[in-house]
Structures are given as structure tokens and as C-alpha cells.
Design a protein around this motif. Structure first.
Motif, mmCIF file in Angstrom:
data_model
loop_
_atom_site.group_PDB
_atom_site.id
_atom_site.type_symbol
_atom_site.label_atom_id
_atom_site.label_comp_id
_atom_site.label_asym_id
_atom_site.label_seq_id
_atom_site.Cartn_x
_atom_site.Cartn_y
_atom_site.Cartn_z
ATOM 1 N N GLU A 1 50.704 25.760 21.418
ATOM 2 C CA GLU A 1 49.582 26.696 21.363
ATOM 3 C C GLU A 1 49.923 28.051 21.970
ATOM 4 O OE1 GLU A 1 46.036 24.961 22.950
ATOM 5 O OE2 GLU A 1 46.243 23.157 21.729
ATOM 6 N N ARG A 2 50.922 28.058 22.848
ATOM 7 C CA ARG A 2 51.349 29.311 23.494
ATOM 8 C C ARG A 2 52.825 29.152 23.868
ATOM 9 N NH1 ARG A 2 47.869 26.537 26.613
ATOM 10 N NH2 ARG A 2 48.579 25.742 28.600
ATOM 11 N N PRO A 3 53.493 30.251 24.203
ATOM 12 C CA PRO A 3 54.896 30.143 24.601
ATOM 13 C C PRO A 3 55.065 29.165 25.765
ATOM 14 C CG PRO A 3 54.314 32.434 24.250
ATOM 15 C CD PRO A 3 53.026 31.647 24.183
ATOM 16 N N GLN A 4 56.140 28.378 25.687
ATOM 17 C CA GLN A 4 56.399 27.358 26.702
ATOM 18 C C GLN A 4 57.824 27.470 27.213
ATOM 19 O OE1 GLN A 4 55.627 23.541 24.874
ATOM 20 N NE2 GLN A 4 53.430 23.758 25.133
ATOM 21 N N PRO A 5 58.062 26.989 28.438
ATOM 22 C CA PRO A 5 59.444 26.919 28.920
ATOM 23 C C PRO A 5 60.188 25.765 28.251
ATOM 24 C CG PRO A 5 57.916 26.150 30.613
ATOM 25 C CD PRO A 5 57.085 26.623 29.447
ATOM 26 N N VAL A 6 61.489 25.788 28.356
ATOM 27 C CA VAL A 6 62.334 24.770 27.733
ATOM 28 C C VAL A 6 61.915 23.368 28.160
ATOM 29 C CG1 VAL A 6 64.695 23.862 27.622
ATOM 30 C CG2 VAL A 6 64.291 26.319 27.415
ATOM 31 N N ALA A 7 61.641 23.166 29.435
ATOM 32 C CA ALA A 7 61.293 21.823 29.929
ATOM 33 C C ALA A 7 60.059 21.271 29.224
ATOM 34 C CB ALA A 7 61.083 21.849 31.436
ATOM 35 N N TRP A 8 59.084 22.109 28.963
ATOM 36 C CA TRP A 8 57.866 21.646 28.277
ATOM 37 C C TRP A 8 58.156 21.326 26.822
ATOM 38 C CZ3 TRP A 8 52.935 24.739 29.979
ATOM 39 C CH2 TRP A 8 52.809 24.677 31.367
ATOM 40 N N LEU A 9 58.978 22.155 26.171
ATOM 41 C CA LEU A 9 59.349 21.873 24.783
ATOM 42 C C LEU A 9 60.104 20.546 24.709
ATOM 43 C CD1 LEU A 9 60.484 25.450 23.717
ATOM 44 C CD2 LEU A 9 58.467 24.226 22.874
ATOM 45 N N HIS B 1 68.945 31.513 20.516
ATOM 46 C CA HIS B 1 68.811 32.846 21.108
ATOM 47 C C HIS B 1 69.990 33.724 20.711
ATOM 48 C CE1 HIS B 1 69.168 35.808 24.465
ATOM 49 N NE2 HIS B 1 67.883 35.963 24.151
ATOM 50 N N ALA B 2 71.186 33.167 20.765
ATOM 51 C CA ALA B 2 72.390 33.925 20.401
ATOM 52 C C ALA B 2 72.343 34.373 18.941
ATOM 53 C CB ALA B 2 73.644 33.087 20.657
ATOM 54 N N GLU B 3 71.649 33.611 18.103
ATOM 55 C CA GLU B 3 71.536 33.953 16.684
ATOM 56 C C GLU B 3 70.287 34.779 16.370
ATOM 57 O OE1 GLU B 3 72.117 30.440 14.320
ATOM 58 O OE2 GLU B 3 73.825 29.844 15.557
ATOM 59 N N GLY B 4 69.535 35.126 17.389
ATOM 60 C CA GLY B 4 68.370 35.984 17.208
ATOM 61 C C GLY B 4 67.140 35.280 16.657
ATOM 62 N N LEU B 5 67.096 33.955 16.748
ATOM 63 C CA LEU B 5 65.950 33.207 16.225
ATOM 64 C C LEU B 5 64.854 33.007 17.266
ATOM 65 C CD1 LEU B 5 67.892 30.543 14.134
ATOM 66 C CD2 LEU B 5 66.800 32.624 13.311
ATOM 67 N N VAL B 6 65.224 33.045 18.534
ATOM 68 C CA VAL B 6 64.243 32.955 19.617
ATOM 69 C C VAL B 6 64.543 34.032 20.649
ATOM 70 C CG1 VAL B 6 63.871 30.462 19.308
ATOM 71 C CG2 VAL B 6 65.485 31.261 21.047
ATOM 72 N N ALA B 7 63.531 34.322 21.439
ATOM 73 C CA ALA B 7 63.685 35.264 22.547
ATOM 74 C C ALA B 7 63.051 34.637 23.777
ATOM 75 C CB ALA B 7 63.006 36.597 22.208
ATOM 76 N N PHE B 8 63.342 35.217 24.919
ATOM 77 C CA PHE B 8 62.778 34.736 26.177
ATOM 78 C C PHE B 8 61.811 35.781 26.719
ATOM 79 C CE2 PHE B 8 67.016 32.691 26.032
ATOM 80 C CZ PHE B 8 66.601 31.375 26.009
ATOM 81 N N GLU B 9 60.713 35.297 27.262
ATOM 82 C CA GLU B 9 59.731 36.159 27.915
ATOM 83 C C GLU B 9 59.572 35.706 29.358
ATOM 84 O OE1 GLU B 9 56.040 35.969 25.765
ATOM 85 O OE2 GLU B 9 56.805 37.192 24.114
ATOM 86 N N THR B 10 59.157 36.627 30.198
ATOM 87 C CA THR B 10 58.905 36.306 31.597
ATOM 88 C C THR B 10 57.743 35.331 31.696
ATOM 89 O OG1 THR B 10 59.678 38.484 32.248
ATOM 90 C CG2 THR B 10 58.333 37.291 33.850
ATOM 91 N N ASN B 11 57.910 34.340 32.535
ATOM 92 C CA ASN B 11 56.872 33.345 32.783
ATOM 93 C C ASN B 11 56.135 33.760 34.063
ATOM 94 O OD1 ASN B 11 55.333 31.090 33.411
ATOM 95 N ND2 ASN B 11 56.950 29.631 32.944
ATOM 96 N N PRO B 12 54.866 34.114 33.964
ATOM 97 C CA PRO B 12 54.143 34.560 35.157
ATOM 98 C C PRO B 12 53.921 33.439 36.184
ATOM 99 C CG PRO B 12 52.650 34.383 33.295
ATOM 100 C CD PRO B 12 54.036 34.150 32.767
#
Length: 154
Positions: free
Chosen positions: A55-63, A82-93
Motif C-alpha cells: 500500500e505504501r513504500p516499504q523497507p526490504v525487511a517488510w517486503l 536498483h543497479a538496473e534503474g528499476l527501483v529507487a530508495f527513499e528516506t524512511n522517516p
């Protein structure tokens, strides 16, 4: 070696589990072939799907938890995506080190292309199977999953 006796239900379930192992292997191989031209594997495709399903962006552990997979394996695949440009990382508040994983536009387009390939393939695979049988099998697999996760016992 003394044979351990199974109940009739245990014997039936044992046969089902062995066939599920075989089907899982065949599904992964077929999935790999289906999306190979897109630069995906079944595992990469599955992770892209988990990101979309969240439902919203999640960290790797949750996925990894949602997939029932090992966090380190999911992290390795996400790093490749990520290296292939298919995903990106955002800051987790909520957690400084556990970044959130999001699809890029390229990732979304790749996933949608995979799903366009999947539709005729899955329709062909389902051809001739009764919907009620598919639904009954799904209920049994879901019950097994819940028991294995510890949620199916009172």
C-alpha cells in the motif's frame, strides 16, 4: 528403518506437498523464460509485484516478510534492480538505515510488460480447469500457509 505411519489425510497431504514442490520449480522455470527478454527472472518479477502490491513504500525487511523470503536474498535482488534503474530508495522517516524501496517509472513499465506476457500464458494454463477446483485448491494452500505461519491454530 521403521516406517512411520501417516493418517490418510497426512498421506494425501504428503503427496500434495511433493507435487507442490515440483509445480513450484516448473513455475519458476516457466516464469524465467516468460520474462527473460525483459531482463527479469521470476524472483525479480515477484519482488516488483510485491512492491506494487504494498500500500505504501516499504523497507526490504517488510517486503521479504510479505514474500515469506529471506531478507538477505531480497536485499541482493533489490540491489540488482536498483543497479538496473528499476527501483529507487527513499528516506524512511521511521528508521534511519532501513530505506524505503519504490519502483521507478522504468520498473513500473517493466512490470506492466511482464504482466502483459503473463495474461495469455496464465489463461492458457487455466484452460480446461474448473474455477471451483482452482478456488478449492487455493483455499487448501491458504490454510496450509496460515498453519505454517502459526496463524491457523487457536
Amino acid at each position: 528403518m521403521k516406517r512411520i505411519e501417516r493418517t490418510p489425510a497426512g498421506e494425501a497431504l504428503s503427496g500434495l506437498v511433493l507435487d507442490m514442490f515440483r509445480v513450484n520449480s516448473l513455475l519458476l522455470t516457466a516464469g524465467d523464460r516468460l520474462v527473460e527478454a525483459l531482463g527479469l527472472t521470476s524472483a525479480r518479477w515477484q519482488i516488483l509485484g510485491a512492491i506494487i502490491a504494498a500500500e505504501r513504500p516499504q523497507p526490504v525487511a517488510w517486503l521479504a516478510r510479505d514474500l515469506g523470503a529471506n531478507r538477505q536474498n531480497v536485499q541482493r535482488i533489490i540491489n540488482d534492480l536498483h543497479a538496473e534503474g528499476l527501483v529507487a530508495f527513499e528516506t524512511n522517516p521511521h528508521h534511519r538505515r532501513a530505506q524505503l524501496v519504490v519502483l521507478t517509472e522504468k520498473g513500473r513499465q517493466t512490470f506492466e510488460a511482464a504482466m502483459r506476457l503473463q495474461a495469455p500464458w496464465i489463461n492458457s494454463l487455466a484452460d480446461g480447469l474448473a474455477i471451483k477446483d482452482i478456488q478449492a485448491t487455493h483455499r487448501v494452500i491458504l490454510a496450509l500457509r496460515q498453519r505454517l505461519e502459526g496463524n491457523g491454530r487457536e
